[in-house]
Design an enzyme around this catalytic site. Structure first.
Site, PDB file in Angstrom:
ATOM      1  N   GLY A 111       0.841  -1.193   0.000  1.00 22.17           N
ATOM      2  CA  GLY A 111       0.000   0.000   0.000  1.00 22.17           C
ATOM      3  C   GLY A 111       0.869   1.231   0.000  1.00 22.17           C
ATOM      4  O   GLY A 111       2.094   1.158  -0.206  1.00 22.17           O
ATOM      5  N   GLY A 112       0.228   2.391   0.219  1.00 22.04           N
ATOM      6  CA  GLY A 112       0.977   3.633   0.206  1.00 22.04           C
ATOM      7  C   GLY A 112       2.014   3.708   1.304  1.00 22.04           C
ATOM      8  O   GLY A 112       3.005   4.429   1.199  1.00 22.04           O
ATOM      9  N   ASP A 117      -8.594   6.834  10.486  1.00 21.33           N
ATOM     10  CA  ASP A 117      -8.438   6.245   9.158  1.00 21.33           C
ATOM     11  C   ASP A 117      -9.098   4.872   9.093  1.00 21.33           C
ATOM     12  O   ASP A 117      -8.521   3.905   8.595  1.00 21.33           O
ATOM     13  CB  ASP A 117      -6.955   6.137   8.780  1.00 21.33           C
ATOM     14  CG  ASP A 117      -6.754   5.951   7.272  1.00 21.33           C
ATOM     15  OD1 ASP A 117      -7.668   6.303   6.503  1.00 21.33           O
ATOM     16  OD2 ASP A 117      -5.698   5.456   6.876  1.00 21.33           O
TER      17      ASP A 117
END
Length: 780
Positions: A512-513, A628
């Site tokens: 992922g990022g 998040d």
């Protein structure tokens, strides 16, 4: 026509209407022998805090007390709850020294029922505490009280009221639930002080014990660790030979508060903020809170712990009484000793953070110290456990005989319990002291130092020694829990390389990022997941430290467990327990795999996520805002149980703080609440919004939201309930969103849900739209 002499009309009135001879009153706080209260009148306390009057539920009318200064009529006491008026024809008056409620032609439906008042002219007065008192007439309210509603509660305990019994005057003050929202008659649940043991409160369904608070410890009830000193409430429990009672006071004058036993058997404490004028009751506390609050969930000598994967476990030295049933989750039979007590050679096993067992066969001596308590227990072969009676003073002695029932272990806030076990369970140490207090010989001390030195050398050689250069990651004083972080293992980079086979692509299980995730295995065979942050992930050393410290302090079955970390040069690596079913999004958005998620699994995942968020927001010592929450940050274990992960952007709230501002908005668009995305304002309601996004919203054809891959046996009512909860969670104004305890309550009972307003998918004021799955994650 001008009436010059009204007396004939008055005489006719009195002759034909004898039952209305008492003057009706309104807008005052007192009833005297010459006045009465009828259907169109109210009594209002002197400070306009409470009202006494008639109210209607369904087709019946009742006499009750409710709040004056709030917009929602909230009834706190009902006189004739089990004898409703069929019509609004009731009259409340004083007759024969008693306060009576009559219907029609003097049919008495309720009375204070005092046999001998001893007062020729009593009066009834509604006080600003919400207490209706019948007393002797006297100057400055000085007359002796003959009767008071505070001693005859309905379903609500107000500040200053006492819950408990008094044998001297023959009182047993308890709460009884309403039958339902439209029927205040006595329901099936009762909440009262225990009359057979120590001072504790019990909830019963009819005659069945469902929940207990645990005994009073001097500062709180043993099973209610949330009952900490705070600026809002003061708690007190009193005990004399004649009386045992519990009461509380409200310390904040800008709030009003009530403790209520609801129709489902839950004890709920609510507050109403008079200054914010937000127009809602806010849930402050609720019990039972989880499955371990179910009375004797794990049976005698079974310990219930919601943070344990198996929930129920046996005390050390005990084993399941019915192993086959235990393995299937039927644990009510509890545990039995592996070895019999020897009486003369026993010792004690210390259990920490415990809810003390039921006190039916317990004895208390407030004059004894804990050391004296141990000696007395050892000298009595029938004594199976002991504990301190007053944890504030560290004194007092509670001793138990018989089986220990309803044991629960907390992450924090419990107390020490010492359980008697044979010496064979204490490493073969004999004598009358606990293992920790056994006096070691000189040779034993030398051996102990040698073993400790060897263990330290072995850990250093294997790469598990704490890296002193980065040891300060755990040494800040941000919270009182910070010391717990030192329990984490700090792995060397060489060990990480070996575990991941030099970060082999075959070991990579996600990306992922933030970077890459690898699967590995510790030397003991445990499978782990390693999150290796990329250099351009945006997560600096501070953010990394934040995630490490937060997860290390949080322990819940619906939060991912952090095992350790690695900091080496520019490398930042987190080591988690391995989740074989990966993240929720990998199933939800994969048509071939989503078939695994039938409705029952999906509903359990929803509830599990809600419980994890509730723990973060309310039940942990810290108040954590995740910021998040999204499907990719929910991991699934072998049994498809959800675990919240990725705390890199989480924030700690201190004290009573509920919201904060930031100039750097972080998170993922589509899951981000409007007030956070637009103004940088984040709070627990930001996480509520993200939770609501789980239930995607489209038009009015709600059932079309059901995934076609799910079984046709799906419960429509349960699906609709989840969708409605989701809509409530994504309302535009944060104040309109429920807190997580209310979410969990609504998920279990659709009858208590308000109607949602238009859901908000707004990123700039005046513009609202749907969002796609193209997630844009913003990091600080």
């Amino acid at each position: 026509m001008k009436i010059t002499n009204p007396w004939p009309f008055l005489i006719l009135y009195l002759a034909f209407f004898p039952f209305s001879s008492k003057i009706s009153i309104a807008a005052q706080d007192t009833i005297t022998s010459s006045t009465s209260l009828s259907a169109n009148d109210n009594l209002t306390s002197a400070g306009s805090t409470f009202v006494l009057g008639f109210f209607t539920r369904g087709n019946s009318t009742y006499l009750g007390i409710w709040y004056k200064r709030i917009s929602v009529q909230t009834v706190v006491w009902v006189a004739n709850r089990d004898a409703p008026l069929s019509k609004s024809t009731g009259i409340l008056r004083i007759d024969g020294g008693n306060l009576i409620l009559v219907e029609g032609l003097d049919k008495v439906v309720w009375s204070t029922n005092i046999s001998k008042t001893g007062a020729a002219q009593p009066i009834a007065q509604l006080l600003d505490t919400g207490n209706l008192v019948l007393r002797e007439d006297g100057n400055n309210n000085s007359g002796r009280r003959l009767w008071q509603s505070f001693e005859h509660p309905s379903d609500t305990l107000l500040p200053g009221m006492r819950l408990g019994w008094n044998s001297k005057v023959g009182l047993n003050r308890s709460l009884t639930s309403w039958k339902n929202d439209d029927d205040p008659s006595s329901g099936d649940y009762n909440y009262k002080m225990d009359q057979n043991g120590l001072a504790q409160c019990l909830v019963r369904f009819q005659s069945h014990l469902k929940y207990r608070t645990g005994p009073w410890t001097g500062v709180r009830f043993s099973g209610v660790p949330e009952m900490q000193p705070n600026p809002i409430y003061g708690f007190y429990c009193g005990s004399t030979p004649d009386e045992v009672f519990y009461t509380y006071e409200l310390l904040n004058s800008s709030l009003i508060s009530r403790l209520v036993l609801n129709r489902t058997g839950h004890i709920e404490r609510y507050t109403w903020d008079l200054e914010s004028n937000d127009g809602i009751w806010k849930l402050y506390w609720r019990a039972p809170t989880d499955q371990c609050d179910e009375y004797s969930k794990c049976g005698p000598y079974g310990i219930c712990n919601v943070n344990s994967s198996s929930v129920c476990g046996c005390v050390k030295g005990f084993e399941p009484k019915t192993p086959k049933e235990w393995s299937l989750g039927v644990t009510s039979a509890g545990c039995v000793r592996k070895a019999k007590l020897e009486c003369t050679g026993d010792g004690f096993l210390k259990l920490t953070e415990m809810k003390l067992p039921d006190s039916l066969q317990a004895f208390v001596d407030s004059s004894k110290s804990l050391e004296e308590c141990e000696i007395e227990c050892l000298n009595s072969c029938s004594c199976v456990a002991y504990a301190s009676a007053d944890i504030a003073k560290g004194s007092g002695c509670i001793r138990w005989a018989g089986d220990l029932t309803d044991l629960k272990q907390f992450s924090y806030g419990g107390q020490d319990l010492y359980i008697r076990v044979p010496a064979s369970e204490l490493g073969h140490f004999k004598g009358k002291k606990t293992l920790l207090a056994t006096i070691l010989s000189v040779n034993s001390v030398v051996l102990l130092f040698f073993l400790c030195g060897y263990y330290y050398w072995w850990k250093k050689k294997k790469g598990y020694k704490m890296n002193e250069r980065h040891g300060d990651i755990f040494n800040d004083n941000e919270t009182e829990d910070s010391g717990k972080s030192s329990e984490l293992q700090l792995f060397s980079f060489n060990v990480i390389v070996a575990i991941t086979k030099n970060f082999s692509e075959s070991n990579m299980i996600g990306k992922g990022g933030f970077g890459l995730v690898y699967k590995g295995q510790l030397p003991n065979g445990q499978e782990i997941a390693l999150k290796r942050l990329s250099k351009n992930s945006g997560q600096g050393i501070d953010e990394f430290k934040n995630e490490v410290k937060l997860i290390a302090k949080l322990q819940h079955k619906n939060l991912v467990r952090l095992l350790g970390c690695c900091i080496s040069r520019e490398e930042k690596i987190l080591i988690y327990e391995y989740m074989c079913n990966k993240s929720l999004d990998s199933l939800l958005f994969d048509q071939t795999r989503s078939i695994i998620l039938d409705w029952r699994k999906r509903f359990n995942i929803i509830v599990g996520i809600a419980r994890g968020i509730l723990y973060l927001h309310e039940d942990s010592r810290l108040r954590i805002i995740h910021r998040d929450l999204k499907a990719s940050n929910i991991l699934l274990d072998d049994d498809m149980n959800p675990k919240i992960s990725d705390f890199g952007m989480a924030r700690i709230f201190g004290g009573n703080q509920t919201q904060a501002n930031t100039n750097k908005v972080v998170g993922t668009y589509g899951y981000m609440s409007p007030e956070y995305a637009m103004d940088g304002l984040f709070s627990i309601k930001s996480d509520i919004f993200s939770f609501g996004v789980w239930e995607l919203w489209k038009e009015d054809r709600i059932l079309e939201l059901i995934d076609s891959s799910m079984s046709i046996s799906t419960s429509n009512s349960e699906v609709l309930r989840c969708i409605q909860v989701g809509l409530l969670c994504v309302q535009e104004n944060a104040i309109d969103r429920p807190n997580m305890s209310s979410v969990i309550y609504m998920l279990g009972d659709e009858r208590m849900m308000p109607l949602p307003k238009q859901p908000a998918f707004c990123f700039w004021r005046g513009y609202c739209s749907d969002y796609s799955r193209n997630e844009i994650t913003i990091r600080e």
